[in-house]
Design an enzyme around this catalytic site. Structure first.
Site, PDB file in Angstrom:
ATOM      1  N   LEU A  36       0.827  -1.215   0.000  1.00  0.00           N
ATOM      2  CA  LEU A  36       0.000   0.000   0.000  1.00  0.00           C
ATOM      3  C   LEU A  36       0.860   1.264   0.000  1.00  0.00           C
ATOM      4  O   LEU A  36       2.023   1.220   0.425  1.00  0.00           O
ATOM      5  CB  LEU A  36      -0.880   0.014   1.265  1.00  0.00           C
ATOM      6  N   CYS A  73       3.382   2.216   2.966  1.00  0.00           N
ATOM      7  CA  CYS A  73       3.754   1.004   3.736  1.00  0.00           C
ATOM      8  C   CYS A  73       5.254   0.972   4.014  1.00  0.00           C
ATOM      9  O   CYS A  73       5.706   0.262   4.913  1.00  0.00           O
ATOM     10  CB  CYS A  73       3.318  -0.276   3.011  1.00  0.00           C
ATOM     11  N   SER A 116       9.464   2.688  -0.543  1.00  0.00           N
ATOM     12  CA  SER A 116      10.574   3.574  -0.954  1.00  0.00           C
ATOM     13  C   SER A 116      11.644   3.633   0.126  1.00  0.00           C
ATOM     14  O   SER A 116      12.838   3.563  -0.182  1.00  0.00           O
ATOM     15  CB  SER A 116      10.069   4.998  -1.192  1.00  0.00           C
ATOM     16  N   SER A 128       1.817  -1.646  -7.310  1.00  0.00           N
ATOM     17  CA  SER A 128       1.546  -2.864  -8.112  1.00  0.00           C
ATOM     18  C   SER A 128       0.496  -3.743  -7.442  1.00  0.00           C
ATOM     19  O   SER A 128       0.801  -4.840  -6.980  1.00  0.00           O
ATOM     20  CB  SER A 128       2.838  -3.644  -8.391  1.00  0.00           C
TER      21      SER A 128
END
Ligand SMILES: Nc1ncnc2c1ncn2[C@@H]1O[C@H](COP(=O)(O)OS(=O)(=O)O)[C@@H](OP(=O)(O)O)[C@H]1O
Ligand SMILES: Nc1ncnc2c1ncn2[C@@H]1O[C@H](COP(=O)(O)OP(=O)(O)O)[C@@H](O)[C@H]1O
Length: 242
Positions: A51, A54, A57, A141
């Protein structure tokens, strides 16, 4: 790929078939193995999914730093950055390329646009991995089908085990609380449509290679180190010990 309609071939489908017939794969002189051996590593793809907020990165950046520190050649593709260029939205393309082009090639967050986003990125990760580069990709994704397609692309151009799916499993409530870009606020107010976890689905990966279950006391460094340990255990990254 869909079969051409042989009963009533249209001019358009003929033209498309001709284009395909005229594109021929050219085998390259320098092989993937040559490139990997020069770099002393295996070109694998580490694919972060989860999400918004989450930690994809943050953890991917820490992993990138740790890999570079140990002498690896790697790169990081990140959703927010890629959506400024390769997968820009229509509004960004419009001024330079015009409305028709922008509508055709610009990407938003509907299911087909996300599918094309992941297809393009999957193709880019395959190019990097074929060059022997350890490729980190951090994208929401949300659809399993799209992630599986990338896995297939990577493994069929390289080897089984070249694609590692990392599920950053942080509860929606924690992501909402973090809300680093204020997007959940906007999504809950109905100002952003198709927002993953709020008004759009997320397919939980059934069997990711690495499952990072949220724990309040775990740092991004702990989680990135966990990924390195798993890559070593699977033999896709050489251990620095011994
Ligand atoms: N509708 C909607 N749903 C999800 N995310 C949204 C949306 N609109 C904008 N954003 C911001 O765009 C980032 C996600 O882009 P991705 O390319 O990773 O998305 S996807 O893989 O195509 O689903 C995502 O980045 P991260 O927060 O880093 O995940 C958001 O910042
Ligand atoms: N253990 C952790 N792992 C990753 N991010 C964390 C962690 N603890 C707190 N955070 C914070 O959560 C936010 C995650 O944002 P980000 O990495 O941009 O997520 P994503 O890329 O999935 O949207 C950052 O502000 C980060 O500092």
């Amino acid at each position: 790929m869909s079969q051409p309609n042989t009963d009533q071939p249209s001019a358009t489908s003929d033209a498309k078939d001709d284009v395909q017939k005229n594109i021929v794969w050219h085998t390259q002189t320098v092989s993937r193995e040559d490139r990997e051996s020069k770099l002393g590593q295996r070109g694998v793809v580490v694919w972060f999914t989860g999400l918004s907020g989450c930690g994809k990165s943050t953890i991917a950046n820490e992993l990138d730093r740790l890999l570079i520190q140990r002498g690896a050649t790697c790169t990081l593709l990140d959703g927010d950055n890629v959506r400024h260029g390769l997968c820009a939205p229509p509004a960004v393309l419009k001024s330079e390329h015009g409305e028709e082009f922008a509508d055709r090639f610009g990407l938003g967050f509907g299911p087909t646009d996300r599918e094309e986003n992941i297809r393009r990125i999957g193709a880019v990760t395959e190019l990097f991995a074929s060059a022997g580069v350890i490729t980190l990709a951090a994208f929401v994704s949300p659809y399993q089908r799209d992630r599986d397609r990338v896995r297939k692309t990577i493994e069929s151009s390289g080897r089984a085990g070249d694609f590692l799916e990392v599920f950053v499993d942080t509860p929606l409530d924690v992501c909402k609380q973090r809300d680093p870009k204020g997007l959940y606020q906007k999504a809950m107010a109905g100002e952003i449509k198709n927002f993953t976890g709020i008004s759009d689905p997320y397919d939980v990966p059934p069997s990711p290679e690495i499952h990072l279950k949220w724990q309040a006391d775990q740092t991004p460094h702990d989680q990135a180190s966990q990924i390195i340990a798993e890559m070593e255990r699977r033999g896709v990254l050489q251990s620095t010990e011994g």
